[in-house]
Design a protein around this motif. Structure first.
Motif, PDB file in Angstrom:
ATOM      1  N   VAL A 278       0.840  -1.201   0.000  1.00  0.00           N
ATOM      2  CA  VAL A 278       0.000   0.000   0.000  1.00  0.00           C
ATOM      3  C   VAL A 278       0.872   1.246   0.000  1.00  0.00           C
ATOM      4  CG1 VAL A 278      -1.955  -1.015   1.255  1.00  0.00           C
ATOM      5  CG2 VAL A 278      -0.067  -0.014   2.536  1.00  0.00           C
ATOM      6  N   HIS A 279       0.276   2.349  -0.358  1.00  0.00           N
ATOM      7  CA  HIS A 279       0.911   3.643  -0.115  1.00  0.00           C
ATOM      8  C   HIS A 279       0.234   4.210   1.135  1.00  0.00           C
ATOM      9  CE1 HIS A 279       2.884   7.460  -1.543  1.00  0.00           C
ATOM     10  NE2 HIS A 279       2.108   7.869  -0.551  1.00  0.00           N
ATOM     11  N   GLU A 280       0.984   4.327   2.212  1.00  0.00           N
ATOM     12  CA  GLU A 280       0.375   4.752   3.486  1.00  0.00           C
ATOM     13  C   GLU A 280       0.461   6.258   3.673  1.00  0.00           C
ATOM     14  OE1 GLU A 280       1.600   2.732   7.039  1.00  0.00           O
ATOM     15  OE2 GLU A 280       1.622   0.802   6.029  1.00  0.00           O
TER      16      GLU A 280
ATOM     17  N   TRP B 127      -5.494   4.910  -5.983  1.00  0.00           N
ATOM     18  CA  TRP B 127      -4.361   4.016  -6.242  1.00  0.00           C
ATOM     19  C   TRP B 127      -3.148   4.865  -6.562  1.00  0.00           C
ATOM     20  CZ3 TRP B 127      -5.023  -1.356  -5.949  1.00  0.00           C
ATOM     21  CH2 TRP B 127      -6.337  -1.771  -5.753  1.00  0.00           C
ATOM     22  N   CYS B 128      -1.971   4.335  -6.244  1.00  0.00           N
ATOM     23  CA  CYS B 128      -0.755   5.125  -6.452  1.00  0.00           C
ATOM     24  C   CYS B 128       0.276   4.327  -7.258  1.00  0.00           C
ATOM     25  CB  CYS B 128      -0.160   5.514  -5.098  1.00  0.00           C
ATOM     26  SG  CYS B 128       1.386   6.401  -5.257  1.00  0.00           S
ATOM     27  N   LYS B 129       0.937   5.035  -8.180  1.00  0.00           N
ATOM     28  CA  LYS B 129       1.970   4.384  -9.000  1.00  0.00           C
ATOM     29  C   LYS B 129       3.328   5.050  -8.787  1.00  0.00           C
ATOM     30  CE  LYS B 129      -0.619   2.647 -12.939  1.00  0.00           C
ATOM     31  NZ  LYS B 129      -0.611   2.607 -14.403  1.00  0.00           N
ATOM     32  N   CYS B 130       3.559   5.570  -7.600  1.00  0.00           N
ATOM     33  CA  CYS B 130       4.838   6.258  -7.371  1.00  0.00           C
ATOM     34  C   CYS B 130       5.986   5.236  -7.355  1.00  0.00           C
ATOM     35  CB  CYS B 130       4.801   7.068  -6.064  1.00  0.00           C
ATOM     36  SG  CYS B 130       4.916   6.099  -4.560  1.00  0.00           S
ATOM     37  N   ASP B 131       7.215   5.741  -7.399  1.00  0.00           N
ATOM     38  CA  ASP B 131       8.373   4.844  -7.446  1.00  0.00           C
ATOM     39  C   ASP B 131       8.425   3.923  -6.228  1.00  0.00           C
ATOM     40  OD1 ASP B 131       9.013   6.068  -9.758  1.00  0.00           O
ATOM     41  OD2 ASP B 131      10.627   7.309  -8.933  1.00  0.00           O
ATOM     42  N   LEU B 132       8.058   4.483  -5.079  1.00  0.00           N
ATOM     43  CA  LEU B 132       8.098   3.663  -3.859  1.00  0.00           C
ATOM     44  C   LEU B 132       7.108   2.503  -3.958  1.00  0.00           C
ATOM     45  CD1 LEU B 132       8.308   6.171  -0.882  1.00  0.00           C
ATOM     46  CD2 LEU B 132       9.919   4.340  -1.431  1.00  0.00           C
ATOM     47  N   CYS B 133       5.917   2.809  -4.456  1.00  0.00           N
ATOM     48  CA  CYS B 133       4.902   1.760  -4.590  1.00  0.00           C
ATOM     49  C   CYS B 133       5.356   0.710  -5.592  1.00  0.00           C
ATOM     50  CB  CYS B 133       3.556   2.366  -5.010  1.00  0.00           C
ATOM     51  SG  CYS B 133       2.759   3.240  -3.650  1.00  0.00           S
ATOM     52  N   TRP B 134       5.931   1.181  -6.684  1.00  0.00           N
ATOM     53  CA  TRP B 134       6.419   0.223  -7.692  1.00  0.00           C
ATOM     54  C   TRP B 134       7.517  -0.668  -7.078  1.00  0.00           C
ATOM     55  CZ3 TRP B 134       5.213  -2.518 -11.528  1.00  0.00           C
ATOM     56  CH2 TRP B 134       6.160  -3.092 -12.365  1.00  0.00           C
TER      57      TRP B 134
HETATM   58 ZN    ZN Z   1       2.900   5.479  -3.810  1.00  0.00          ZN
END
Ligand code: ZN
Ligand code: SF4
Length: 408
Positions: free
Chosen positions: A12-14, A159-166
């Motif tokens: 998840v992105h928290e 929903w998140c597609k940031c680098d951290l999530c990836w």
């Molecule tokens: Zn994210």
């Protein structure tokens, strides 16, 4: 994988309760602290006190020991506070940061321990037995993670597609999984609101309430407007309702960082009185009256303390306050919507980052030095590299009781 599965795997992105405040106050500080996980090597004193105080309250309100002799539990809670302070003292002494000020560190911690022990004993003895008569705790330090609805279409989640999530996704599946095709199809990780509340309590009428402990130097008059608007605590109500707990609202428990003490004797008799009538001094009328009656009897009988004792009865000696705030479903829906809009900004990888100086905010900011350097075009990275460290986010270490659900 469905959303609940992703949340339970912590894919998840928290977004954290404390993070929202930080984001709205100053994006530069937020970016360093919450996006890059840069922490100052030493922890601010008020934060440490709050941590130790919360530990003691967590122990006192543990549902498992709720039926035990309260005096015994209270003393054990005081001991928990002492132990936490000792750990903090040891860490401060070992950190090497302020080694030349060892004496000050010792004195500072001694003072902190005395203050906390005084506050806790006073609260456990005088107020807790009365205030806690009609309810019992169900949970303490209850963690939660709740999927945040998309404010543009509340039938969906963010929903998140940031680098951290990836990075988390690839880590979970192994790098072979990271083909271009998968990246294109990937919808990202759910954005969740995460936090930890102090107590979930049930009243004798069967109502559920969230209790939050706040320690502060003063208990402000006329603070109810802010409490009604405070969306941090309100967000806990939304989060728990989203998890299926029919919570009525929250209880703001404010505890002054002081406890009543006998009045101080003047160096010499002043206006016929041996004892100070300073209104700032932390005392309450019973202790005050008893002291002056026993130790300055003539002045007491002559009525020289009457006015001050009356003032203490009317206005003095407020060491705690509990305020109940109800929340309607309409209000918590709005809170979810606002959290959604904030989250949309926070996960935006192109979000402009700039400082937001404020007299109060900057004076208490742990990033003043690199911030000034950055503004001046200096080597702020050097300050960040030497005075700060990259750590695992603080909330990763607090996982034991965390509930993880996504459904609303
Ligand atoms: Zn994210
Ligand atoms: S010193 Fe002020 S402007 Fe700079 S990061 Fe801290 S809060 Fe922001």
């Amino acid at each position: 994988m469905d959303i609940n599965e992703l949340i339970s795997l912590r894919l998840v992105h928290e977004i954290h309760t404390s993070e929202r405040k930080s984001y709205k106050a100053c994006r530069r500080r937020w970016d360093w602290l919450f996006r890059q996980n840069i922490y100052p090597k030493t922890t601010a004193k008020p934060l440490e006190f709050g941590v130790a105080y919360h530990k003691a309250m967590e122990h006192y309100y543990d549902p498992e020991t709720w039926s035990w002799d309260r005096e015994v539990v209270a003393e054990a809670a005081v001991q928990v506070f002492r132990e936490k302070c000792e750990q903090q003292r040891k860490a401060a002494l070992e950190s090497g940061q302020q080694i030349t000020f060892d004496d000050d560190i010792e004195a500072d911690y001694d003072e902190r321990v005395a203050l906390g022990v005084g506050m806790l004993r006073y609260y456990f003895k005088k107020f807790a037995p009365v205030l806690d008569a009609n309810w019992h705790p169900l949970e303490v330090e209850l963690g939660f993670r709740v999927a945040i609805p998309d404010p543009r279409d509340s039938s969906k989640y963010l929903w998140c597609k940031c680098d951290l999530c990836w990075g988390k996704w690839v880590n979970h599946h192994g790098s072979l999984y990271a083909s271009d095709e998968v990246i294109d199809d990937w919808q990202g990780l759910p954005v969740v609101y995460a936090g930890r509340l102090d107590v979930l309590a049930e009243s004798d009428k069967g109502e559920l309430w969230i209790i939050d402990w706040k320690t502060a130097a003063t208990i402000r008059e006329n603070d109810e407007v802010f409490m009604l608007l405070d969306d941090q605590i309100g967000s806990y109500v939304w989060a728990l309702r989203a998890l299926g707990y029919p919570v009525k609202g929250f209880v703001y428990h404010e505890q002054k960082k002081a406890y009543p003490q006998p009045p101080v004797m003047n160096k010499q008799r002043y206006k016929g009185r041996m004892f100070s009538v300073n209104k700032q001094f932390a005392t309450e009328w019973e202790i005050y009256e008893q002291t002056v009656r026993e130790q300055d009897t003539q002045a007491y009988e002559d009525g020289l303390y009457d006015e001050h004792i009356q003032w203490l009865k009317d206005f003095g000696g407020t060491f705690y306050r509990r305020t109940l705030i109800y929340k309607t479903d309409y209000e918590t829906d709005r809170i979810a919507e606002y959290i959604g809009y904030e989250a949309l900004e926070m996960i935006d990888q192109d979000l402009p980052i700039y400082p937001n100086p404020g007299r109060f905010g900057c004076n208490f900011c742990a990033f003043r030095e690199p911030c000034i350097e950055k503004n001046a075009g200096g080597d702020y990275q050097y300050a960040l590299d030497t005075l700060y460290e990259v750590r695992e986010p603080y909330y990763m270490a607090q996982e034991s009781s965390t509930e993880s659900k996504g459904g609303r």
